[in-house]
Design an enzyme around this catalytic site. Structure first.
Site: not given
Length: 223
Positions: A48, A119, A148
Site C-alpha cells: 500500500r 473494504s 489512516k
C-alpha cells in the site's frame, strides 16, 4: 468461490501485513521489514503505497517487485492496494480497493483470475461487496487507528457477528488499530484475519512481532 476455496483463502488471510515505504524510515528499511515479516510468518502482504513521502513511478514498481518475489518464495499472498495498473505490471495475486476507489463492477472485470478484496464499514457495504464479486471483505476500522488519517469511526468487533448473522460467508479481514493486545478478541469475534501495519513496522523486531501475532491468531482460530 466454493466453501473449500473460502476456507483456503481464510487461512491465507490470517496474518495480513499492510505496508509501503512511507510506513518505514526508507525504501531499504521497507525491504528489510518485509523480509523479516515474511520470515516471521505473515500469510498475506498488501503493498500500500499511499500518502506523504510515498514513492512513485519506477521506484514503486521496484518496491512492489521486490515484495512480490519475497512473498512468492515463501508462498505468501501478494496483494496490491488500489492500483490496477501496478497489480497488472507486477502480476500480483490480487487487488484490494475501498468503496470509493473506482467502479467496483469494472474493477472486478479487470481482475478476473485474481483475488479481489473490498473494504466495508457497514453491513450494507459488505453485502454490496459480496454482490459485486469480492473474494474477501476488509472490515473496519475495528479500533481507532492513526495510520489512516481519514478513517471512519471504529465499528468494534461486534460487526463480525452482525455480518455472519446476515448470511455473509466471505472471508473477513479486520482492519484498523489491530495489535498483539486486541487481535485475539478480534479473531474470536469472527474475523478470519487481522490486517496489521504499525504493530510490525514500528516493532524493534518485525520477525518476532509477526511470529507473536500469528501465534495469537492461530490460537484464537482454534478456539
Amino acid at each position: 468461490m466454493q466453501n473449500s476455496t473460502h476456507n483456503e483463502l481464510s487461512q491465507k488471510l490470517s496474518l495480513y501485513f499492510v505496508a509501503g515505504t512511507m510506513n518505514c524510515e526508507s525504501p531499504d528499511a521497507f525491504k528489510k521489514i518485509v523480509a523479516e515479516a515474511i520470515n516471521g510468518g505473515i500469510t498475506t502482504f498488501q503493498y500500500r503505497e499511499k500518502g506523504e513521502n510515498a514513492v512513485t513511478g519506477q521506484k514503486q514498481v521496484e518496491m512492489a517487485m521486490y515484495a512480490k518475489e519475497m512473498c512468492k518464495a515463501k508462498d505468501v499472498l501478494f496483494i496490491v492496494n488500489d492500483d490496477l495498473e501496478l497489480m497488472k505490471a507486477v502480476d500480483a495475486d490480487g487487488l484490494h480497493v475501498g468503496q470509493s476507489d473506482g467502479n467496483l463492477d469494472t474493477i472486478r472485470e479487470e481482475t478476473k483470475g485474481k483475488i479481489l478484496g473490498i473494504s466495508a464499514h457497514t453491513l450494507a457495504e459488505a453485502k454490496d461487496a459480496e454482490a459485486r464479486g469480492a473474494d474477501y471483505i476488509g472490515v473496519g476500522p475495528i479500533f481507532a487507528t492513526s495510520t489512516k488519517p481519514d478513517a471512519e469511526e471504529p465499528v468494534g468487533t461486534g460487526i463480525f457477528h452482525e455480518l455472519r448473522n446476515s448470511g455473509i460467508s466471505l472471508p473477513l479481514v479486520a482492519i484498523g488499530g489491530l495489535s498483539v493486545e486486541n487481535t485475539f478478541e478480534t479473531i474470536s469475534a469472527g474475523a478470519d484475519g487481522a490486517a496489521i501495519i504499525s504493530a510490525i513496522t514500528l516493532s524493534e523486531d518485525p520477525k518476532q512481532a509477526s511470529q507473536k501475532l500469528l501465534s495469537t491468531i492461530l490460537q484464537a482460530k482454534r478456539g
